[in-house]
Design an enzyme around this catalytic site. Structure first.
Site, PDB file in Angstrom:
ATOM      1  N   LYS A 143       3.035  -1.406  10.314  1.00  0.00           N
ATOM      2  CA  LYS A 143       2.292  -2.657  10.477  1.00  0.00           C
ATOM      3  C   LYS A 143       3.068  -3.848   9.927  1.00  0.00           C
ATOM      4  O   LYS A 143       3.033  -4.929  10.506  1.00  0.00           O
ATOM      5  CB  LYS A 143       0.946  -2.551   9.763  1.00  0.00           C
ATOM      6  CG  LYS A 143      -0.090  -1.832  10.595  1.00  0.00           C
ATOM      7  CD  LYS A 143      -1.445  -1.867   9.937  1.00  0.00           C
ATOM      8  CE  LYS A 143      -1.596  -0.745   8.976  1.00  0.00           C
ATOM      9  NZ  LYS A 143      -2.983  -0.551   8.506  1.00  0.00           N
TER      10      LYS A 143
ATOM     11  N   ARG B 296       3.141  12.531  10.608  1.00  0.00           N
ATOM     12  CA  ARG B 296       3.065  11.267  11.306  1.00  0.00           C
ATOM     13  C   ARG B 296       3.687  11.390  12.686  1.00  0.00           C
ATOM     14  O   ARG B 296       4.712  12.055  12.824  1.00  0.00           O
ATOM     15  CB  ARG B 296       3.936  10.261  10.558  1.00  0.00           C
ATOM     16  CG  ARG B 296       3.226   9.101  10.029  1.00  0.00           C
ATOM     17  CD  ARG B 296       4.083   8.352   9.033  1.00  0.00           C
ATOM     18  NE  ARG B 296       3.185   7.888   8.004  1.00  0.00           N
ATOM     19  CZ  ARG B 296       2.461   6.757   8.116  1.00  0.00           C
ATOM     20  NH1 ARG B 296       2.600   5.959   9.148  1.00  0.00           N
ATOM     21  NH2 ARG B 296       1.612   6.413   7.178  1.00  0.00           N
TER      22      ARG B 296
ATOM     23  N   GLU C 132      -6.762   0.549   7.077  1.00  0.00           N
ATOM     24  CA  GLU C 132      -6.801  -0.617   6.215  1.00  0.00           C
ATOM     25  C   GLU C 132      -6.772  -1.818   7.161  1.00  0.00           C
ATOM     26  O   GLU C 132      -5.882  -1.881   8.012  1.00  0.00           O
ATOM     27  CB  GLU C 132      -5.536  -0.598   5.346  1.00  0.00           C
ATOM     28  CG  GLU C 132      -5.691  -1.250   4.022  1.00  0.00           C
ATOM     29  CD  GLU C 132      -4.369  -1.201   3.251  1.00  0.00           C
ATOM     30  OE1 GLU C 132      -4.036  -2.222   2.655  1.00  0.00           O
ATOM     31  OE2 GLU C 132      -3.693  -0.149   3.266  1.00  0.00           O
TER      32      GLU C 132
HETATM   33  P1  ATP Z   1       1.408   1.552   8.520  1.00  0.00           P
HETATM   34  O1  ATP Z   1       2.482   2.448   7.995  1.00  0.00           O
HETATM   35  O2  ATP Z   1       1.648   1.088   9.907  1.00  0.00           O
HETATM   36  O3  ATP Z   1       1.046   0.430   7.604  1.00  0.00           O
HETATM   37  P2  ATP Z   1      -0.753   2.965   7.444  1.00  0.00           P
HETATM   38  O4  ATP Z   1      -0.783   4.430   7.356  1.00  0.00           O
HETATM   39  O5  ATP Z   1      -0.442   2.290   6.191  1.00  0.00           O
HETATM   40  O6  ATP Z   1       0.163   2.506   8.624  1.00  0.00           O
HETATM   41  P3  ATP Z   1      -3.565   2.745   7.604  1.00  0.00           P
HETATM   42  O7  ATP Z   1      -4.413   1.638   8.086  1.00  0.00           O
HETATM   43  O8  ATP Z   1      -3.651   3.127   6.187  1.00  0.00           O
HETATM   44  O9  ATP Z   1      -2.098   2.366   7.978  1.00  0.00           O
HETATM   45  O10 ATP Z   1      -3.738   4.019   8.530  1.00  0.00           O
HETATM   46  C1  ATP Z   1      -4.977   4.483   8.980  1.00  0.00           C
HETATM   47  C2  ATP Z   1      -4.828   5.923   9.364  1.00  0.00           C
HETATM   48  O11 ATP Z   1      -3.862   6.089  10.384  1.00  0.00           O
HETATM   49  C3  ATP Z   1      -4.393   6.789   8.188  1.00  0.00           C
HETATM   50  O12 ATP Z   1      -5.240   7.902   8.141  1.00  0.00           O
HETATM   51  C4  ATP Z   1      -2.984   7.170   8.543  1.00  0.00           C
HETATM   52  O13 ATP Z   1      -2.680   8.426   8.037  1.00  0.00           O
HETATM   53  C5  ATP Z   1      -2.998   7.152  10.076  1.00  0.00           C
HETATM   54  N1  ATP Z   1      -1.667   6.887  10.615  1.00  0.00           N
HETATM   55  C6  ATP Z   1      -0.911   5.804  10.383  1.00  0.00           C
HETATM   56  N2  ATP Z   1       0.280   5.906  11.018  1.00  0.00           N
HETATM   57  C7  ATP Z   1       0.262   7.091  11.677  1.00  0.00           C
HETATM   58  C8  ATP Z   1       1.199   7.782  12.519  1.00  0.00           C
HETATM   59  N3  ATP Z   1       2.397   7.258  12.800  1.00  0.00           N
HETATM   60  N4  ATP Z   1       0.834   8.980  13.023  1.00  0.00           N
HETATM   61  C9  ATP Z   1      -0.372   9.488  12.749  1.00  0.00           C
HETATM   62  N5  ATP Z   1      -1.280   8.908  11.974  1.00  0.00           N
HETATM   63  C10 ATP Z   1      -0.992   7.723  11.429  1.00  0.00           C
HETATM   64 MG    MG Z   2      -1.920   2.990   4.525  1.00  0.00          MG
END
Ligand code: ATP
Ligand code: MG
Length: 564
Positions: free
Chosen positions: A270, A260, A35
């Site tokens: 984020k 994760r 995102e």
């Molecule tokens: P945040 O929690 O930092 O906002 P998010 O998952 O909401 O992260 P996205 O932009 O939706 O952020 O994530 C993009 C991709 O990265 C998704 O497929 C998510 O599953 C993966 N991802 C995010 N954080 C991790 C992590 N700590 N380990 C592995 N994959 C991750």
């Molecule tokens: Mg997300």
């Protein structure tokens, strides 16, 4: 990209089986779907490395897709930084850069298809009411009073939702599944909400926006993704992912979840990283203390070290925290082989060799990298007045102090054996100079009579020294899990007050005077350093310490490394 995907993991086992059964006609096609609402962090990096690594290992394809289905928070700055970071990490998406918002019309048409099949309805409950109707685990929910609208009425209302006839939050489109379903995600989930907001790509074309669960499988399907790899929190959403695709009867990718990855003494959210930037706890998203990809890059990390780290920690279904030393060791392993050596004195103390001819300069020959003969040697000027590290001298030493102290011989790396004869102090009693004699018979650093010299220290010729700013970093958080706080407390309470030390006037050997931004080297005995890409200039170098030579895990709240 070289194939660095872990040799085996449960995801690869699933793919191997699919290859055997021909489930996707032998194709492997993965994606990374961020995102665009922040900069990428180390958790995202592991996901990029996993997805692009798997594609490379199976000679498949990897897409970068912005999941820009939420109009409020998305910014071009984030889009640009994410593209740069994915490329830097080696995620080769070729020309497959996609935006989920480009699929809005197709998504709408498919939603209308479900409406017309009696599988979706327009609901007039507000968000609170929907929540109240949802029930709880073990307690069934209640049907919405709008659930049995006619197909014609639903189609009409949904179209008018799209046209902008209704205010925000007044209606939703919901799937008609089962309000008593044991999986709450299946209890008539919302597919669309009304939001009159400007979208970074679509402008004001849309005022209904798809929910993640509805949108994600469609995006994967449109792009022909085979294995849609995501984190564990989506496991309970997989039945819904499958349901939508099955109802539409369209191409159906396989969702696979993994745990994760998080790093000790680090935040990977984020929202919280944005807070650190906004509140000025760090100097920006790419501050070298930040666990962002841009922060690591600016600190001097390499993409290959991040890949080696991912290999090391593997992929599992069990959430866990990796310690920083695991990441740092992956980096040291690489830099030890590749980083040229140089001498730099961070906290200079002047040494005068009283028996060395005034005005003389000798060119000492130093190995550029003892781990790599091909790296050759360089000349380092040596003169009567030198700088050594303040910490390498003690007037009254403890036992087993093998560095410089009155009456004891010590080796100056690649130069001579010297002996401290006296110290000069200023009015306040601080040592301002150390006077030594050198042994001319020990040029290169070894004594012809074979006498043992236990200590070797680094030095820089005072006349030739290049002043430089040097920044030393430590973990941004003192707690292993900064987010694990009791009520009424905040993760920011464990921000490390000593995460940054700036040395305004370190002294470098002259070979570094013209160092280009982005130069990597080892300062002997001090660590691996990186000429800052933004602040360093040839003639006015600024170096960031990427990592120390030995790990300092014991200083931090971390688990100890295994005994080798
Ligand atoms: P945040 O929690 O930092 O906002 P998010 O998952 O909401 O992260 P996205 O932009 O939706 O952020 O994530 C993009 C991709 O990265 C998704 O497929 C998510 O599953 C993966 N991802 C995010 N954080 C991790 C992590 N700590 N380990 C592995 N994959 C991750
Ligand atoms: Mg997300």
């Amino acid at each position: 990209m070289e194939n660095t995907a872990p040799k085996t993991n449960f995801i690869r086992e699933i793919i191997d089986k699919d290859m055997e059964t021909g489930k996707f006609d032998g194709r492997v096609h993965t994606r990374f779907p961020p995102e665009p609402n922040g900069y990428l962090h180390i958790g995202h990096a592991t996901s990029i490395i996993l997805n692009s690594g798997i594609a490379a290992a199976y000679k498949g394809k990897f897409n970068l897709r912005f999941d820009d289905t939420n109009p409020a928070k998305e910014e071009q700055e984030y889009v640009d930084s994410i593209i740069e970071d994915v490329k830097w990490l080696g995620g080769d998406f070729e020309d497959r850069l996609f935006f989920a918002s480009d699929y809005f019309q197709q998504m709408y048409d498919w939603a209308m298809q479900l409406v017309k099949a009696g599988k979706a309805f327009v609901c007039d409950l507000n968000a609170d009411q929907i929540r109240e109707h949802r029930g709880a685990p073990g307690t069934p929910g209640k049907d919405s009073p709008f659930r049995n609208r006619s197909i014609e009425e639903n189609a009409d209302l949904f179209e008018r939702m799209k046209k902008g006839e209704f205010p925000d939050g007044s209606r939703t489109l919901r799937a008609k599944i089962d309000m008593a379903h044991p999986n709450i995600n299946m209890r008539d989930p919302v597919m669309y909400r009304i939001l009159h907001a400007e979208h970074h790509r679509q402008g004001n074309k849309w005022c209904i926006y798809p929910m993640y669960d509805w949108a994600h499988g469609l995006e994967d399907s449109i792009e022909g993704i085979t294995h849609s790899i995501c984190t564990l929190e989506f496991e309970d959403h997989r039945p819904l992912y499958d349901w939508y695709l099955d109802q539409l009867g369209i191409y159906h990718p396989q969702q696979i979840e993994f745990a994760r990855r998080t790093l000790g003494n680090t935040i990977t959210s984020k929202r919280k990283l944005l807070e650190l930037v906004k509140e000025g706890h760090v100097e920006g998203w790419d501050d070298p203390r930040m666990p962002t990809v841009s922060g690591y890059r600016r600190r001097g990390y390499t993409a290959s070290a991040l890949r080696a780290f991912c290999d090391e920690i593997g992929i599992t279904k069990v959430p866990g925290i990796s310690d920083i030393w695991v990441l740092e060791n992956a980096l040291r392993g690489e830099l030890n082989k590749t980083a040229p050596r140089a001498m730099a004195v961070l906290k200079p103390l002047k040494v005068v060799l009283t028996n060395y001819p005034e005005g003389q300069t000798e060119e000492m020959c130093a190995a550029n990298n003892p781990e790599d003969e091909a790296a050759g040697t360089r000349k380092v000027p040596f003169t009567r007045e030198l700088y050594i590290e303040q910490g390498d001298f003690m007037e009254v030493p403890p036992k087993k102090f093998f560095r410089m102290t009155p009456g004891q011989e010590v080796r100056l790396r690649a130069a001579y054996i010297v002996k401290c004869e006296s110290v000069v102090k200023d009015a306040a009693g601080n040592i301002s100079e150390v006077h030594c004699t050198y042994d001319p018979a020990t040029r290169g650093g070894d004594a012809p009579d074979g006498r043992k010299i236990k200590g070797t220290i680094h030095w820089v010729s005072a006349k030739h020294a290049v002043p430089a700013k040097v920044r030393l970093y430590d973990a941004l958080f003192t707690k292993r899990n900064p987010e694990d706080v009791e009520e009424g407390h905040d993760y920011k309470e464990s921000i490390n007050p000593a995460s940054l030390e700036v040395i305004e006037r370190a002294m470098l050997e002259p070979s570094l005077a013209q160092a280009a931004p982005g130069t990597r080297c080892q300062f002997e005995r001090l660590g691996y350093f990186f000429a800052d890409p933004k602040d360093s200039r040839p003639g006015a170098p600024v170096f960031n310490r990427t990592v120390t030579l030995k790990d300092t895990w014991a200083k931090l709240d971390q688990k100890a490394p295994p005994v080798k």
